[in-house]
Design a protein around this motif. Structure first.
Motif, mmCIF file in Angstrom:
data_model
loop_
_atom_site.group_PDB
_atom_site.id
_atom_site.type_symbol
_atom_site.label_atom_id
_atom_site.label_comp_id
_atom_site.label_asym_id
_atom_site.label_seq_id
_atom_site.Cartn_x
_atom_site.Cartn_y
_atom_site.Cartn_z
ATOM 1 N N PHE A 244 -17.760 28.722 -37.120
ATOM 2 C CA PHE A 244 -17.200 27.680 -36.274
ATOM 3 C C PHE A 244 -15.754 27.402 -36.702
ATOM 4 O O PHE A 244 -14.932 28.290 -36.720
ATOM 5 C CB PHE A 244 -18.050 26.412 -36.357
ATOM 6 C CG PHE A 244 -19.475 26.620 -35.936
ATOM 7 C CD1 PHE A 244 -19.832 26.642 -34.587
ATOM 8 C CD2 PHE A 244 -20.482 26.799 -36.874
ATOM 9 C CE1 PHE A 244 -21.138 26.833 -34.187
ATOM 10 C CE2 PHE A 244 -21.795 26.990 -36.485
ATOM 11 C CZ PHE A 244 -22.116 27.013 -35.149
ATOM 12 N N GLU A 245 -15.492 26.146 -37.052
ATOM 13 C CA GLU A 245 -14.198 25.749 -37.584
ATOM 14 C C GLU A 245 -14.420 24.979 -38.875
ATOM 15 O O GLU A 245 -15.546 24.578 -39.190
ATOM 16 C CB GLU A 245 -13.433 24.874 -36.572
ATOM 17 C CG GLU A 245 -13.069 25.603 -35.281
ATOM 18 C CD GLU A 245 -12.294 24.698 -34.334
ATOM 19 O OE1 GLU A 245 -11.585 23.798 -34.816
ATOM 20 O OE2 GLU A 245 -12.402 24.895 -33.115
ATOM 21 N N PHE B 160 -16.436 21.702 -38.814
ATOM 22 C CA PHE B 160 -17.884 21.840 -38.771
ATOM 23 C C PHE B 160 -18.442 22.139 -40.164
ATOM 24 O O PHE B 160 -19.502 21.646 -40.544
ATOM 25 C CB PHE B 160 -18.274 22.965 -37.807
ATOM 26 C CG PHE B 160 -17.998 22.663 -36.365
ATOM 27 C CD1 PHE B 160 -18.958 22.048 -35.580
ATOM 28 C CD2 PHE B 160 -16.785 22.988 -35.784
ATOM 29 C CE1 PHE B 160 -18.723 21.766 -34.241
ATOM 30 C CE2 PHE B 160 -16.536 22.716 -34.450
ATOM 31 C CZ PHE B 160 -17.498 22.101 -33.676
ATOM 32 N N PHE C 121 -24.477 22.406 -33.519
ATOM 33 C CA PHE C 121 -23.092 22.874 -33.476
ATOM 34 C C PHE C 121 -22.903 23.968 -32.431
ATOM 35 O O PHE C 121 -21.865 24.033 -31.763
ATOM 36 C CB PHE C 121 -22.673 23.375 -34.856
ATOM 37 C CG PHE C 121 -22.361 22.282 -35.847
ATOM 38 C CD1 PHE C 121 -22.337 20.954 -35.459
ATOM 39 C CD2 PHE C 121 -22.076 22.586 -37.181
ATOM 40 C CE1 PHE C 121 -22.052 19.938 -36.370
ATOM 41 C CE2 PHE C 121 -21.784 21.586 -38.091
ATOM 42 C CZ PHE C 121 -21.774 20.263 -37.682
ATOM 43 N N ASP C 122 -23.871 24.850 -32.306
ATOM 44 C CA ASP C 122 -23.789 25.906 -31.288
ATOM 45 C C ASP C 122 -23.722 25.307 -29.881
ATOM 46 O O ASP C 122 -22.907 25.719 -29.055
ATOM 47 C CB ASP C 122 -24.998 26.835 -31.394
ATOM 48 C CG ASP C 122 -24.670 28.123 -32.126
ATOM 49 O OD1 ASP C 122 -23.504 28.549 -32.053
ATOM 50 O OD2 ASP C 122 -25.555 28.695 -32.770
ATOM 51 N N ARG D 202 -20.363 23.636 -29.322
ATOM 52 C CA ARG D 202 -19.296 24.583 -29.020
ATOM 53 C C ARG D 202 -19.358 25.025 -27.552
ATOM 54 O O ARG D 202 -18.332 25.155 -26.884
ATOM 55 C CB ARG D 202 -19.397 25.797 -29.940
ATOM 56 C CG ARG D 202 -18.278 26.799 -29.747
ATOM 57 C CD ARG D 202 -18.274 27.843 -30.845
ATOM 58 N NE ARG D 202 -19.552 28.541 -30.935
ATOM 59 C CZ ARG D 202 -19.792 29.512 -31.830
ATOM 60 N NH1 ARG D 202 -18.843 29.855 -32.682
ATOM 61 N NH2 ARG D 202 -20.961 30.116 -31.864
ATOM 62 N N GLU D 203 -20.558 25.240 -27.039
ATOM 63 C CA GLU D 203 -20.706 25.602 -25.625
ATOM 64 C C GLU D 203 -20.197 24.480 -24.723
ATOM 65 O O GLU D 203 -19.493 24.731 -23.732
ATOM 66 C CB GLU D 203 -22.173 25.888 -25.316
ATOM 67 C CG GLU D 203 -22.724 27.129 -26.009
ATOM 68 C CD GLU D 203 -24.209 27.287 -25.769
ATOM 69 O OE1 GLU D 203 -24.786 26.468 -25.004
ATOM 70 O OE2 GLU D 203 -24.812 28.225 -26.330
ATOM 71 N N LEU E 12 -18.049 22.158 -25.503
ATOM 72 C CA LEU E 12 -16.604 21.998 -25.649
ATOM 73 C C LEU E 12 -15.845 22.936 -24.709
ATOM 74 O O LEU E 12 -14.796 22.582 -24.162
ATOM 75 C CB LEU E 12 -16.181 22.275 -27.100
ATOM 76 C CG LEU E 12 -16.506 21.184 -28.126
ATOM 77 C CD1 LEU E 12 -16.229 21.679 -29.533
ATOM 78 C CD2 LEU E 12 -15.719 19.912 -27.847
ATOM 79 N N MET E 13 -16.382 24.126 -24.519
ATOM 80 C CA MET E 13 -15.745 25.074 -23.600
ATOM 81 C C MET E 13 -16.045 24.736 -22.140
ATOM 82 O O MET E 13 -15.263 25.034 -21.253
ATOM 83 C CB MET E 13 -16.215 26.498 -23.924
ATOM 84 C CG MET E 13 -15.728 27.010 -25.274
ATOM 85 S SD MET E 13 -16.160 28.730 -25.602
ATOM 86 C CE MET E 13 -17.941 28.594 -25.807
ATOM 87 N N THR F 30 -24.470 16.525 -26.401
ATOM 88 C CA THR F 30 -25.046 17.639 -27.154
ATOM 89 C C THR F 30 -26.278 17.218 -27.935
ATOM 90 O O THR F 30 -27.314 17.899 -27.918
ATOM 91 C CB THR F 30 -23.996 18.216 -28.121
ATOM 92 O OG1 THR F 30 -22.873 18.685 -27.375
ATOM 93 C CG2 THR F 30 -24.574 19.347 -28.940
ATOM 94 N N VAL G 259 -11.740 18.037 -33.337
ATOM 95 C CA VAL G 259 -11.863 19.460 -33.041
ATOM 96 C C VAL G 259 -10.905 19.795 -31.908
ATOM 97 O O VAL G 259 -10.946 19.165 -30.844
ATOM 98 C CB VAL G 259 -13.300 19.835 -32.621
ATOM 99 C CG1 VAL G 259 -13.379 21.323 -32.271
ATOM 100 C CG2 VAL G 259 -14.278 19.496 -33.739
ATOM 101 N N ARG H 10 -9.608 21.832 -28.792
ATOM 102 C CA ARG H 10 -10.087 22.738 -27.742
ATOM 103 C C ARG H 10 -8.922 23.429 -27.045
ATOM 104 O O ARG H 10 -9.076 24.463 -26.429
ATOM 105 C CB ARG H 10 -10.913 21.949 -26.716
ATOM 106 C CG ARG H 10 -12.283 21.566 -27.242
ATOM 107 C CD ARG H 10 -12.990 20.637 -26.275
ATOM 108 N NE ARG H 10 -12.471 19.285 -26.372
ATOM 109 C CZ ARG H 10 -12.828 18.293 -25.555
ATOM 110 N NH1 ARG H 10 -13.667 18.530 -24.569
ATOM 111 N NH2 ARG H 10 -12.332 17.093 -25.725
#
Length: 327
Positions: free
Chosen positions: A166-167, A170, A219-220, A223-224, A226-227, A241, A302, A304
């Motif tokens: 991730f980043e 995270f 977290f997965d 991330r989805e 966030l996009m 989430t 975070v 984006r």
């Protein structure tokens, strides 16, 4: 046919409503655990304190409860009795008896071994001692150091894994949550002076894996989202989430807790410390995943869109969100 659902599909809980309270309680418990640990220390078992292991064999069927009751009156320290099963034993029954070291001696004396043997022969005349091994305090000290290095190495490995996957925000949130889980679990063992041995270390390592697995799932999904929602405030996406993964989190934690609860009640004294550490770790790990890890990520922010500044969590909290009126 209606399926059983512990968490409704349209769940909308504002997990950030008490963000500062939950984070404050978590860090307060971590500090309290450190203080208790310094004051009380840990009740180390034979693995870390030293002691004697006796291998007893008999041609008769062994009742571990009778063995334990027979040795209770001898004033022995930290007695642990387990029956060993192996198809190669044939008709023999094999029992492992572990005795904790005393302050005035590293191992039991030959006279004490004769006393233990005579006491067991009263209930099982066929019992014999085939092996006697002692562990001194030097070896035990090395085991303590190695055990805690193993926990630290596991946490470091998890930090690097999440950082690469991730980043760094995270990774920090996930590892702080892991430190939170392990530290509070160790604090509970120190507070109630529960026996702390190698099986407890195994439980702590398992807790690390269990807790980070749940965190990575969230977290997965984060991330989805966030996009998917590029302009939605970060705090809203995090709430969405956690609500989306809440059913999975509850089901996983509940089924694991049911299995561990059965082991805690019916598993016997030998694995009770391991099971208790696991059960408490599941509870505290679920809490830290839902309330602590994401709080830290929100505060760190975070990106984006690298052409814009990092989201300001304090501004987002102040401006409110669609979740602000939720319970």
């Amino acid at each position: 046919m209606r399926l059983l659902k512990l968490v409704p599909d349209d769940t909308n809980i504002n997990f950030f409503r008490w963000m500062w309270l939950t984070s404050g309680v978590s860090f307060a418990l971590m500090i309290a655990s450190v203080i208790v640990l310094f004051i009380n220390g840990l009740n180390f078992g034979i693995d870390f304190r030293g002691g004697t292991t006796i291998r007893a064999e008999s041609t008769n069927a062994v009742d571990v409860g009778d063995y334990r009751n027979q040795l209770d009156d001898l004033g022995l320290t930290d007695v642990s009795i387990t029956e060993v099963f192996d198809p190669t034993f044939g008709e023999r029954s094999v029992v492992q008896i572990r005795l904790g070291a005393r302050q005035d001696a590293e191992a039991v004396t030959p006279a004490e071994l004769d006393t233990i043997h005579a006491a067991l022969q009263e209930i099982d005349p066929a019992v014999t001692f085939t092996a006697v091994e002692s562990v001194g305090p030097k070896v035990s000290g090395e085991l303590i150091q190695t055990a805690f290095l193993a926990v630290g190495a596991a946490a470091l490995g998890i930090l690097l894994y999440i950082w690469l996957r991730f980043e760094w925000q995270f990774a920090v949130g996930g590892v702080v949550a892991l430190i939170h889980d392990v530290l509070i679990t160790v604090g509970i063992f120190s507070l109630f002076q529960l026996r702390f041995d190698l099986s407890t270390i195994a439980a702590l390592l398992t807790i690390l894996g269990y807790s980070i697995n749940d965190t990575v799932v969230i977290f997965d999904r984060l991330r989805e989202n966030l996009m998917k929602f590029k302009t939605t405030p970060l705090i809203d996406i995090m709430n969405l989430t956690v609500n989306e993964t809440l059913s999975r989190t509850v089901m996983t934690s509940l089924t694991t807790a049911l299995a561990l609860g059965a082991l805690l009640v019916f598993g016997g004294d030998v694995i009770r410390g391991f099971v208790f550490a696991m059960l408490f770790g599941v509870v505290i790990g679920t809490y830290s995943t839902v309330y602590l890890a994401k709080n830290i990520v929100l505060q760190l922010g975070v990106k984006r869109d690298w052409s814009k500044k990092v989201h300001d969590p304090e501004r987002e909290v102040a401006e409110g969100s669609p979740f602000s009126d939720l319970p």
